[in-house]
Design a protein around this motif. Sequence first.
Motif, mmCIF file in Angstrom:
data_model
loop_
_atom_site.group_PDB
_atom_site.id
_atom_site.type_symbol
_atom_site.label_atom_id
_atom_site.label_comp_id
_atom_site.label_asym_id
_atom_site.label_seq_id
_atom_site.Cartn_x
_atom_site.Cartn_y
_atom_site.Cartn_z
ATOM 1 N N THR A 127 1.062 -1.193 -0.228
ATOM 2 C CA THR A 127 0.336 -0.034 0.402
ATOM 3 C C THR A 127 0.780 0.916 -0.021
ATOM 4 O O THR A 127 1.501 1.503 1.126
ATOM 5 C CB THR A 127 -1.129 0.122 1.456
ATOM 6 O OG1 THR A 127 -1.613 -1.042 0.724
ATOM 7 C CG2 THR A 127 -1.625 0.888 1.450
ATOM 8 N N LEU A 128 1.039 1.930 -0.834
ATOM 9 C CA LEU A 128 1.273 2.698 -1.004
ATOM 10 C C LEU A 128 0.858 4.348 -1.227
ATOM 11 O O LEU A 128 -0.585 4.053 -1.604
ATOM 12 C CB LEU A 128 2.195 3.482 -2.400
ATOM 13 C CG LEU A 128 2.961 5.034 -3.124
ATOM 14 C CD1 LEU A 128 4.219 4.376 -3.003
ATOM 15 C CD2 LEU A 128 2.696 5.640 -3.765
ATOM 16 N N LEU A 129 1.301 5.562 -0.069
ATOM 17 C CA LEU A 129 0.627 6.684 -0.023
ATOM 18 C C LEU A 129 1.109 7.843 -0.669
ATOM 19 O O LEU A 129 1.955 7.771 -0.444
ATOM 20 C CB LEU A 129 0.363 7.081 1.432
ATOM 21 C CG LEU A 129 -0.870 8.928 1.287
ATOM 22 C CD1 LEU A 129 -1.761 8.447 1.315
ATOM 23 C CD2 LEU A 129 -0.350 8.619 3.438
ATOM 24 N N PRO A 149 6.050 -4.446 -4.813
ATOM 25 C CA PRO A 149 4.680 -5.167 -5.250
ATOM 26 C C PRO A 149 3.417 -4.448 -4.380
ATOM 27 O O PRO A 149 2.436 -4.780 -3.984
ATOM 28 C CB PRO A 149 4.794 -6.901 -4.841
ATOM 29 C CG PRO A 149 4.985 -6.202 -3.103
ATOM 30 C CD PRO A 149 6.510 -5.451 -3.316
ATOM 31 N N ILE A 150 2.962 -3.001 -4.944
ATOM 32 C CA ILE A 150 2.300 -2.306 -4.955
ATOM 33 C C ILE A 150 0.539 -2.959 -5.695
ATOM 34 O O ILE A 150 0.263 -3.003 -6.332
ATOM 35 C CB ILE A 150 2.700 -1.064 -5.174
ATOM 36 C CG1 ILE A 150 3.429 -0.637 -4.850
ATOM 37 C CG2 ILE A 150 1.510 0.299 -4.911
ATOM 38 C CD1 ILE A 150 4.071 0.134 -3.250
ATOM 39 N N GLU A 151 0.214 -2.995 -4.418
ATOM 40 C CA GLU A 151 -1.427 -3.674 -4.818
ATOM 41 C C GLU A 151 -2.692 -2.101 -4.791
ATOM 42 O O GLU A 151 -3.981 -1.995 -5.543
ATOM 43 C CB GLU A 151 -2.002 -4.312 -3.874
ATOM 44 C CG GLU A 151 -1.140 -5.982 -3.917
ATOM 45 C CD GLU A 151 -1.972 -7.043 -2.672
ATOM 46 O OE1 GLU A 151 -2.586 -6.470 -1.908
ATOM 47 O OE2 GLU A 151 -1.135 -7.954 -2.851
ATOM 48 N N GLN A 189 -2.409 3.869 7.503
ATOM 49 C CA GLN A 189 -1.810 2.383 6.461
ATOM 50 C C GLN A 189 -0.938 1.508 5.481
ATOM 51 O O GLN A 189 -1.416 0.792 4.927
ATOM 52 C CB GLN A 189 -3.904 2.445 5.561
ATOM 53 C CG GLN A 189 -4.808 2.318 6.836
ATOM 54 C CD GLN A 189 -6.073 2.795 5.742
ATOM 55 O OE1 GLN A 189 -6.162 3.841 4.314
ATOM 56 N NE2 GLN A 189 -7.490 2.896 6.083
ATOM 57 N N ALA A 190 -0.234 3.289 5.196
ATOM 58 C CA ALA A 190 0.545 2.827 4.036
ATOM 59 C C ALA A 190 1.312 2.397 4.691
ATOM 60 O O ALA A 190 2.094 2.126 5.883
ATOM 61 C CB ALA A 190 0.460 4.933 3.620
ATOM 62 N N GLY A 212 7.211 -0.046 10.328
ATOM 63 C CA GLY A 212 7.956 -0.931 9.174
ATOM 64 C C GLY A 212 7.768 0.520 7.921
ATOM 65 O O GLY A 212 7.554 -0.051 7.093
ATOM 66 N N THR A 213 7.023 1.476 8.588
ATOM 67 C CA THR A 213 7.220 2.603 7.582
ATOM 68 C C THR A 213 8.119 3.148 6.692
ATOM 69 O O THR A 213 8.904 2.961 6.922
ATOM 70 C CB THR A 213 5.878 3.542 7.986
ATOM 71 O OG1 THR A 213 4.143 3.094 8.248
ATOM 72 C CG2 THR A 213 5.693 4.369 6.529
ATOM 73 N N HIS A 214 7.949 2.899 4.917
ATOM 74 C CA HIS A 214 9.124 3.789 4.622
ATOM 75 C C HIS A 214 8.139 5.350 4.099
ATOM 76 O O HIS A 214 7.437 5.272 3.794
ATOM 77 C CB HIS A 214 9.151 3.179 3.332
ATOM 78 C CG HIS A 214 10.914 4.203 2.514
ATOM 79 N ND1 HIS A 214 11.703 4.157 2.967
ATOM 80 C CD2 HIS A 214 10.518 4.223 1.401
ATOM 81 C CE1 HIS A 214 12.710 5.309 1.794
ATOM 82 N NE2 HIS A 214 11.970 5.144 1.168
ATOM 83 N N VAL A 215 9.517 6.664 4.197
ATOM 84 C CA VAL A 215 8.827 8.041 4.061
ATOM 85 C C VAL A 215 9.476 8.084 2.663
ATOM 86 O O VAL A 215 10.842 8.197 3.508
ATOM 87 C CB VAL A 215 8.301 8.431 5.132
ATOM 88 C CG1 VAL A 215 8.250 9.452 4.758
ATOM 89 C CG2 VAL A 215 7.621 7.890 6.613
ATOM 90 N N ASP A 216 9.408 8.752 2.087
ATOM 91 C CA ASP A 216 9.673 9.275 0.793
ATOM 92 C C ASP A 216 9.654 10.963 0.625
ATOM 93 O O ASP A 216 7.929 10.879 0.773
ATOM 94 C CB ASP A 216 8.945 8.098 -1.004
ATOM 95 C CG ASP A 216 9.999 9.041 -1.671
ATOM 96 O OD1 ASP A 216 11.027 9.253 -1.914
ATOM 97 O OD2 ASP A 216 9.222 8.312 -2.518
ATOM 98 N N LEU A 217 10.509 10.973 0.354
ATOM 99 C CA LEU A 217 9.639 12.918 0.478
ATOM 100 C C LEU A 217 10.806 13.293 -0.227
ATOM 101 O O LEU A 217 12.315 13.613 -1.106
ATOM 102 C CB LEU A 217 10.588 13.605 1.606
ATOM 103 C CG LEU A 217 9.923 13.372 2.947
ATOM 104 C CD1 LEU A 217 10.446 14.027 4.618
ATOM 105 C CD2 LEU A 217 8.318 13.099 2.972
#
Length: 327
Positions: A127-129, A149-151, A189-190, A212-217
């Motif tokens: 899940t990607l936000l 594997p983004i769904e 949720q992301a 466990g979240t990865h934040v991409d800025l």
Amino acid sequence: MRSFSADEVHAALDYPSLVEALRAAFRHSHEAMPVRQSYEVGFNGAPAHLLTMPAWERGKALGVKLVTVFPQNAVRGLGAVSSLYVMFDGETGVPRALIDGEALTNRRTAAASALASTYLSRPDSTTLLMIGTGHLAHHLPEAHAAVRPIERVLVWGRNGERAAALVAKLNEKGLAAKAVADLETALGQADIVSCATTSTEALVKGRHLRPGTHVDLTGAFTPKMRESDDEAVLRASAYVDTRAGALAEAGDILQPIAAGLLKPEAIRADLHELTTGALPGRRDDTEITLFKSVGAAIEDLAAASLLVSGAGPVAETSRAAAPRARG
């Protein structure tokens, strides 16, 4: 000299090939490139800037991206940012290509985030936000989906119409996307949070991130801008594209440092250190990771070199199907 339009850039630079080109470029980048230079070129009281981003690979290729920022263009019905990339032969200095700068920037920026994701996000991220609805937001989910594997893609933006338009475009690309109104819930949720805005107020709040979240800025490219709050940066293991660039321009890093909450040494690694294996990326499934990019000229050169060489699988088809104008 070849001239490459925006459509040709997007058609030729598929993300799997571009991610690997950037991986190789950062891995073998033994020479530090200059930090982006900005010159004030306004007139009649209106601000404007010229930016230059040079890079080279000795004996192979060199290039420079020229960018103008004219904020007053909105009243003329024009975009504020324009750019061109000029590439030269590394042996002779002869011009080889003139490339649409915005398309090149969008592709390589998204690919750099995907490259970082291969080291920092969980391999099972589904899940990607996507926070933001600008031009770059059209590319980031697709790039991340090339390595994870983004769904499901959740889209949040201040403008509902633009968010809906982005959702429609992502759906056309085969990504299952939907707009969300509650940013706090979406953050929880992301698996991957990708943010591409020019915000000066934090949108990614650390208290809403789950383990466990990865934040991409990828937005917020000046010291006065930021997309994450102090808690997000302090809860996360922080990584950057280049240390020099981040410590010169990244408000998400510089503002916590200025407040005495973070030390420059807290940056775990940059992309050179990750790609060479000199320093590790994610250590376990509960770690929160944060990647901050401000853009590096080596990314432009790597993307331009891949484009001109026609090394990507889509590029060969594009070259045969669409003749290019000559300069």
